[in-house]
Write a protein that holds these residues in place. Structure first.
Motif, PDB file in Angstrom:
ATOM      1  N   LEU A 198     -65.298  17.321 -44.515  1.00 41.56           N
ATOM      2  CA  LEU A 198     -66.356  18.239 -44.958  1.00 41.56           C
ATOM      3  C   LEU A 198     -65.817  19.661 -45.090  1.00 41.56           C
ATOM      4  O   LEU A 198     -66.114  20.371 -46.051  1.00 41.56           O
ATOM      5  CB  LEU A 198     -67.518  18.225 -43.958  1.00 41.56           C
ATOM      6  N   MET A 199     -65.023  20.069 -44.111  1.00 40.04           N
ATOM      7  CA  MET A 199     -64.562  21.452 -44.063  1.00 40.04           C
ATOM      8  C   MET A 199     -63.377  21.715 -44.989  1.00 40.04           C
ATOM      9  O   MET A 199     -63.224  22.827 -45.498  1.00 40.04           O
ATOM     10  CB  MET A 199     -64.137  21.828 -42.631  1.00 40.04           C
ATOM     11  N   LEU A 200     -62.528  20.718 -45.176  1.00 41.71           N
ATOM     12  CA  LEU A 200     -61.223  20.973 -45.804  1.00 41.71           C
ATOM     13  C   LEU A 200     -61.035  20.308 -47.162  1.00 41.71           C
ATOM     14  O   LEU A 200     -59.924  20.292 -47.687  1.00 41.71           O
ATOM     15  CB  LEU A 200     -60.096  20.499 -44.860  1.00 41.71           C
ATOM     16  N   SER A 201     -62.094  19.754 -47.723  1.00 38.06           N
ATOM     17  CA  SER A 201     -61.901  18.991 -48.969  1.00 38.06           C
ATOM     18  C   SER A 201     -62.576  19.598 -50.185  1.00 38.06           C
ATOM     19  O   SER A 201     -62.276  19.195 -51.311  1.00 38.06           O
ATOM     20  CB  SER A 201     -62.451  17.571 -48.780  1.00 38.06           C
ATOM     21  N   GLY A 202     -63.502  20.534 -49.957  1.00 39.00           N
ATOM     22  CA  GLY A 202     -64.303  21.000 -51.081  1.00 39.00           C
ATOM     23  C   GLY A 202     -65.584  20.210 -51.214  1.00 39.00           C
ATOM     24  O   GLY A 202     -66.304  20.336 -52.190  1.00 39.00           O
ATOM     25  N   ARG A 203     -65.851  19.373 -50.206  1.00 45.03           N
ATOM     26  CA  ARG A 203     -67.077  18.557 -50.228  1.00 45.03           C
ATOM     27  C   ARG A 203     -68.291  19.414 -49.848  1.00 45.03           C
ATOM     28  O   ARG A 203     -69.331  19.345 -50.497  1.00 45.03           O
ATOM     29  CB  ARG A 203     -66.904  17.386 -49.249  1.00 45.03           C
ATOM     30  N   LEU A 204     -68.130  20.223 -48.798  1.00 43.66           N
ATOM     31  CA  LEU A 204     -69.234  21.066 -48.316  1.00 43.66           C
ATOM     32  C   LEU A 204     -69.436  22.259 -49.243  1.00 43.66           C
ATOM     33  O   LEU A 204     -70.565  22.655 -49.523  1.00 43.66           O
ATOM     34  CB  LEU A 204     -68.899  21.546 -46.900  1.00 43.66           C
ATOM     35  N   VAL A 205     -68.322  22.785 -49.721  1.00 43.46           N
ATOM     36  CA  VAL A 205     -68.376  24.025 -50.488  1.00 43.46           C
ATOM     37  C   VAL A 205     -67.074  24.088 -51.303  1.00 43.46           C
ATOM     38  O   VAL A 205     -66.045  23.589 -50.849  1.00 43.46           O
ATOM     39  CB  VAL A 205     -68.504  25.225 -49.514  1.00 43.46           C
ATOM     40  N   PRO A 206     -67.096  24.688 -52.511  1.00 40.59           N
ATOM     41  CA  PRO A 206     -65.825  24.829 -53.231  1.00 40.59           C
ATOM     42  C   PRO A 206     -64.798  25.548 -52.366  1.00 40.59           C
ATOM     43  O   PRO A 206     -65.145  26.522 -51.670  1.00 40.59           O
ATOM     44  CB  PRO A 206     -66.210  25.666 -54.456  1.00 40.59           C
ATOM     45  N   MET A 207     -63.561  25.102 -52.396  1.00 39.36           N
ATOM     46  CA  MET A 207     -62.536  25.667 -51.507  1.00 39.36           C
ATOM     47  C   MET A 207     -62.345  27.153 -51.735  1.00 39.36           C
ATOM     48  O   MET A 207     -61.970  27.889 -50.818  1.00 39.36           O
ATOM     49  CB  MET A 207     -61.198  24.933 -51.695  1.00 39.36           C
ATOM     50  N   ALA A 208     -62.635  27.636 -52.963  1.00 39.69           N
ATOM     51  CA  ALA A 208     -62.477  29.067 -53.261  1.00 39.69           C
ATOM     52  C   ALA A 208     -63.404  29.928 -52.404  1.00 39.69           C
ATOM     53  O   ALA A 208     -63.162  31.134 -52.225  1.00 39.69           O
ATOM     54  CB  ALA A 208     -62.764  29.318 -54.736  1.00 39.69           C
ATOM     55  N   LEU A 209     -64.470  29.327 -51.870  1.00 39.54           N
ATOM     56  CA  LEU A 209     -65.415  30.074 -51.043  1.00 39.54           C
ATOM     57  C   LEU A 209     -65.028  30.043 -49.561  1.00 39.54           C
ATOM     58  O   LEU A 209     -65.696  30.651 -48.737  1.00 39.54           O
ATOM     59  CB  LEU A 209     -66.829  29.505 -51.217  1.00 39.54           C
ATOM     60  N   MET A 210     -63.997  29.331 -49.256  1.00 33.77           N
ATOM     61  CA  MET A 210     -63.528  29.256 -47.859  1.00 33.77           C
ATOM     62  C   MET A 210     -62.556  30.406 -47.575  1.00 33.77           C
ATOM     63  O   MET A 210     -61.928  30.920 -48.502  1.00 33.77           O
ATOM     64  CB  MET A 210     -62.807  27.921 -47.639  1.00 33.77           C
ATOM     65  N   PRO A 211     -62.403  30.791 -46.298  1.00 33.17           N
ATOM     66  CA  PRO A 211     -61.405  31.812 -45.965  1.00 33.17           C
ATOM     67  C   PRO A 211     -60.016  31.359 -46.425  1.00 33.17           C
ATOM     68  O   PRO A 211     -59.739  30.154 -46.485  1.00 33.17           O
ATOM     69  CB  PRO A 211     -61.477  31.895 -44.436  1.00 33.17           C
ATOM     70  N   SER A 212     -59.173  32.353 -46.695  1.00 29.57           N
ATOM     71  CA  SER A 212     -57.872  32.011 -47.291  1.00 29.57           C
ATOM     72  C   SER A 212     -57.033  31.136 -46.362  1.00 29.57           C
ATOM     73  O   SER A 212     -56.310  30.256 -46.812  1.00 29.57           O
ATOM     74  CB  SER A 212     -57.110  33.267 -47.678  1.00 29.57           C
ATOM     75  N   TRP A 213     -57.124  31.379 -45.027  1.00 33.66           N
ATOM     76  CA  TRP A 213     -56.309  30.559 -44.116  1.00 33.66           C
ATOM     77  C   TRP A 213     -56.773  29.092 -44.128  1.00 33.66           C
ATOM     78  O   TRP A 213     -55.946  28.181 -43.997  1.00 33.66           O
ATOM     79  CB  TRP A 213     -56.319  31.142 -42.689  1.00 33.66           C
ATOM     80  N   VAL A 214     -58.073  28.885 -44.339  1.00 36.71           N
ATOM     81  CA  VAL A 214     -58.576  27.502 -44.430  1.00 36.71           C
ATOM     82  C   VAL A 214     -58.025  26.839 -45.703  1.00 36.71           C
ATOM     83  O   VAL A 214     -57.593  25.682 -45.686  1.00 36.71           O
ATOM     84  CB  VAL A 214     -60.125  27.463 -44.429  1.00 36.71           C
ATOM     85  N   GLN A 215     -57.991  27.632 -46.775  1.00 37.06           N
ATOM     86  CA  GLN A 215     -57.441  27.104 -48.043  1.00 37.06           C
ATOM     87  C   GLN A 215     -55.966  26.742 -47.879  1.00 37.06           C
ATOM     88  O   GLN A 215     -55.519  25.719 -48.405  1.00 37.06           O
ATOM     89  CB  GLN A 215     -57.599  28.137 -49.153  1.00 37.06           C
ATOM     90  N   THR A 216     -55.223  27.594 -47.117  1.00 41.74           N
ATOM     91  CA  THR A 216     -53.804  27.314 -46.894  1.00 41.74           C
ATOM     92  C   THR A 216     -53.635  26.020 -46.113  1.00 41.74           C
ATOM     93  O   THR A 216     -52.839  25.145 -46.487  1.00 41.74           O
ATOM     94  CB  THR A 216     -53.148  28.481 -46.116  1.00 41.74           C
ATOM     95  N   VAL A 217     -54.413  25.884 -45.029  1.00 40.26           N
ATOM     96  CA  VAL A 217     -54.341  24.665 -44.199  1.00 40.26           C
ATOM     97  C   VAL A 217     -54.698  23.449 -45.058  1.00 40.26           C
ATOM     98  O   VAL A 217     -54.009  22.414 -45.032  1.00 40.26           O
ATOM     99  CB  VAL A 217     -55.284  24.773 -42.971  1.00 40.26           C
ATOM    100  N   ALA A 218     -55.762  23.586 -45.848  1.00 40.38           N
ATOM    101  CA  ALA A 218     -56.231  22.451 -46.663  1.00 40.38           C
ATOM    102  C   ALA A 218     -55.165  21.978 -47.653  1.00 40.38           C
ATOM    103  O   ALA A 218     -55.084  20.794 -47.966  1.00 40.38           O
ATOM    104  CB  ALA A 218     -57.504  22.840 -47.418  1.00 40.38           C
ATOM    105  N   GLY A 219     -54.333  22.931 -48.120  1.00 43.19           N
ATOM    106  CA  GLY A 219     -53.285  22.584 -49.069  1.00 43.19           C
ATOM    107  C   GLY A 219     -52.273  21.602 -48.511  1.00 43.19           C
ATOM    108  O   GLY A 219     -51.613  20.878 -49.260  1.00 43.19           O
ATOM    109  N   TYR A 220     -52.148  21.597 -47.173  1.00 43.30           N
ATOM    110  CA  TYR A 220     -51.162  20.717 -46.527  1.00 43.30           C
ATOM    111  C   TYR A 220     -51.767  19.385 -46.055  1.00 43.30           C
ATOM    112  O   TYR A 220     -51.081  18.579 -45.447  1.00 43.30           O
ATOM    113  CB  TYR A 220     -50.523  21.428 -45.329  1.00 43.30           C
ATOM    114  N   LEU A 221     -53.040  19.220 -46.282  1.00 40.68           N
ATOM    115  CA  LEU A 221     -53.717  17.987 -45.811  1.00 40.68           C
ATOM    116  C   LEU A 221     -54.245  17.172 -47.004  1.00 40.68           C
ATOM    117  O   LEU A 221     -54.398  17.711 -48.103  1.00 40.68           O
ATOM    118  CB  LEU A 221     -54.868  18.383 -44.871  1.00 40.68           C
TER     119      LEU A 221
END
Lengths: 277, 328
Positions: A198-221
């Motif tokens: 939910l938090m790291l996929s863009g399911r809850l919210v487009p990833m662009a709306l997440m903090p940048s560090w969350v976007q960085t972490v998500a890129g590796y998962l």
């Protein structure tokens, strides 16, 4: 018998298995039209809530949030409904049932890896889902007026990426499911997976709306490549290079998932205690 | 004789089972300190099965029959010992092996519940890579032998237990396995259906020279199909040999079925009276005294009919178990 095995090439045999199992899925799931419609309607609740919330936020912020307008948010979450349908896979809960009922034992006795049955079955099921999704998507378009102007390359990448997403999600949920071979209970771990997704996929919210560090972490998962990437491929402005890199990353996760699955499978089968029947 | 169909040597399977007493206190304690018990489900058994042989595998519940079948089919890894089936190690689960065997469990349904069995048959064709002409030939043969008729076109959920078992058997044999493991194939079926399944298994064995290892709680299954039986209890083999000699070698008595002219005679002086139905009396007599008792009965009474038989096989097996389990 040995002649039969040597003459049939493995890829052709697998294709035959996938085609037959997918056809069976269409036959079976077509009998449950009402259940499928209800599931689809259930799936709509989640994106409609997200859409309402983020549209309100965008309007409160002067018409856009993180580069998303109400129109592009509508496009994002309508594409979301299709990606969600594509992402329906065999869950770890199913593994628990499969082991307790003895169905897993039956699958292990067949001369093909059981994941093929699931991949083929759920792929066939998607034909039924897709047919039912079309009128629902049309209604959503009329209701929410999405802004969607995809280039042909974006449509092509989207068409491939939704299957890539399906494979990545199938492989990782199968991996979690395999834990049932050791414990026969896996629900708690699956809950953790869903929260991370939910938090790291863009399911809850487009990833662009997440903090940048969350976007960085998500890129590796793997999660982002099962939701956010296919949707953004269609509704975003990713550019051909990013689109192709995205497909490559999906391929990488398919490779990682397959390798982990192959390794875990060996250990899991050794531990299998054939409880149930 | 060529390669053995099944070779089992010193096979052992030990399960580690968590255990605790009932109650909340024990539940909480088990959170921190879990106790385990070792269960020797199969404890060093050895046997061979020749190609084309039909062997009955008998024993009480929990004796280790199903665990053995699961090891032979490759579902379970043995803790120790050697298993070879058709020259393969089952636990490796090689595709080539799985294509040549079948395990049918009477209490489990492997067919798709909501669609006709014909569709499941076709899926099996794809799974086992059976060429279409061979598939059609085998399917038609099985439909005929099992008298399936239009059962294969009905959704499986609409079939009765017996009908489902027949269809299940057909599905398991579409790839013509050379070795067949049957675990209670007639469980819960009525007499007619049991007989039909038995006839079919015998026919399949003859037509395809398949080796069959069969577990059943119905002695009629075993008597109809198996010349040889392996009897197992608590994971150990108690008997492995010819079914016909089991009774003669193990039973220390014979059963005399006597019909007298006129009822009421007390025959307890001749042996243990097992049952009485009007003029007909069943006596249990020590084997060595049988000729003498028979002669006395004929001399002392007007006998209308007299048969001397080995005791029912169930009783013999019970004797075997009783001898193996010393009184507590």
């Amino acid at each position: 018998m040995s002649e039969r095995i040597s003459t049939a090439s493995r890829p052709r045999a697998l294709f035959d298995l996938y085609r037959t199992q997918a056809r069976m899925a269409v036959a079976r799931e077509s009998q449950y039209r009402m259940r499928n419609v209800m599931s689809l309607i259930g799936f709509l609740t989640e994106p409609v809530v997200y859409l309402a919330v983020w549209t309100a936020v965008a309007q409160a912020k002067g018409g856009s949030v993180g580069g998303y307008t109400p129109g592009t948010l509508a496009a994002y979450f309508i594409a979301w409904t299709l990606v969600r349908n594509m992402n329906v896979v065999f869950t770890p809960y199913g593994f628990e049932w499969r082991i307790r009922s003895g169905e897993m034992s039956g699958q292990l006795l067949r001369p093909a890896h059981p994941i093929h049955y699931d991949l083929a079955y759920f792929a066939g099921w998607k034909v039924v889902w897709f047919t039912m999704w079309l009128p629902i998507a049309a209604a959503l378009v009329l209701l929410f007026r999405p802004e969607l102007h995809p280039e042909p390359v974006e449509i092509a990448v989207f068409a491939v990426a939704i299957w890539g997403a399906y494979l990545v999600r199938s492989l990782f949920q199968w991996l979690i499911g395999l834990i049932t071979f050791f414990t026969t209970r896996v629900a708690a771990l699956f809950e953790v997976y869903i929260v991370a997704e939910l938090m790291l996929s863009g399911r809850l919210v487009p990833m662009a709306l997440m903090p940048s560090w969350v976007q960085t972490v998500a890129g590796y998962l793997p999660f982002k490549w099962t939701f956010g990437f296919p949707i953004e491929a269609l509704v975003g402005q990713l550019g051909t290079r990013t689109l192709l890199t995205g497909l490559g990353t999906q391929l990488l996760w398919i490779g990682i998932g397959s390798s982990l699955l192959a390794l875990t499978w060996r250990a899991a089968v050794r531990r299998y205690s054939a409880v149930g029947n | 004789m060529g390669e053995l169909a099944v070779h089992v040597a010193h096979l052992r399977r030990i399960f580690k089972v968590p255990e605790r007493e009932a109650g909340l206190r024990e539940s909480v304690r088990s959170l921190f300190h879990r106790r385990y018990r070792e269960v020797r489900a199969v404890d060093g058994i050895s046997f061979d099965i020749e190609p084309g042989e039909v062997v009955g595998f008998l024993g009480p519940n929990g004796a280790g029959k199903t665990t053995t079948l699961k090891m032979l089919s490759g579902l379970l890894h043995p803790t120790d010992g050697e298993v070879r089936v058709l020259g393969e190690t089952p636990a490796r689960r090689r595709r080539e092996y799985l294509r040549r065997m079948s395990l049918v469990m009477g209490n489990r349904n492997q067919l798709q519940w909501d669609i006709p069995a014909a569709d499941s048959f076709e899926l099996n064709r794809a799974i086992y890579q059976v060429p279409w002409p061979e598939f059609r030939r085998t399917r038609d043969e099985l439909v005929e032998l099992l008298d399936l008729g239009d059962l294969v076109t009905k959704p499986v959920r609409n079939l009765s237990l017996g009908e489902r078992m027949k269809v299940e058997l057909a599905a398991a044999l579409l790839h013509r396995p050379a070795v067949l493991f049957l675990d209670e194939p007639t469980l819960g079926l009525d007499i007619t259906m049991q007989k039909r399944i038995r006839t079919f298994i015998a026919e399949y064995n003859v037509r395809h020279s398949a080796s069959v290892l069969l577990t059943s709680h119905y002695m009629a299954d075993v008597e109809a199909l198996c010349q040889r039986v392996i009897i197992i209890d608590r994971g150990r083999i108690l008997f492995d040999g010819d079914l016909a000699t089991l009774a003669t070698s193990l039973a220390a008595y014979k059963e005399l079925d006597v019909t007298l002219a006129g009822s009421g005679a007390d025959l307890s002086g001749y042996g243990e009276v097992r049952s009485r139905d009007g003029d007909r009396v069943t006596l249990r007599v020590p084997k060595a005294q049988t000729p003498l008792v028979t002669a006395r009965l004929l001399a002392d009474h007007t006998v209308l009919d007299l048969t001397v038989e080995d005791p029912p096989i169930e009783d013999v097996i019970e004797l075997l178990f009783a001898a193996a389990r010393p009184p507590a």
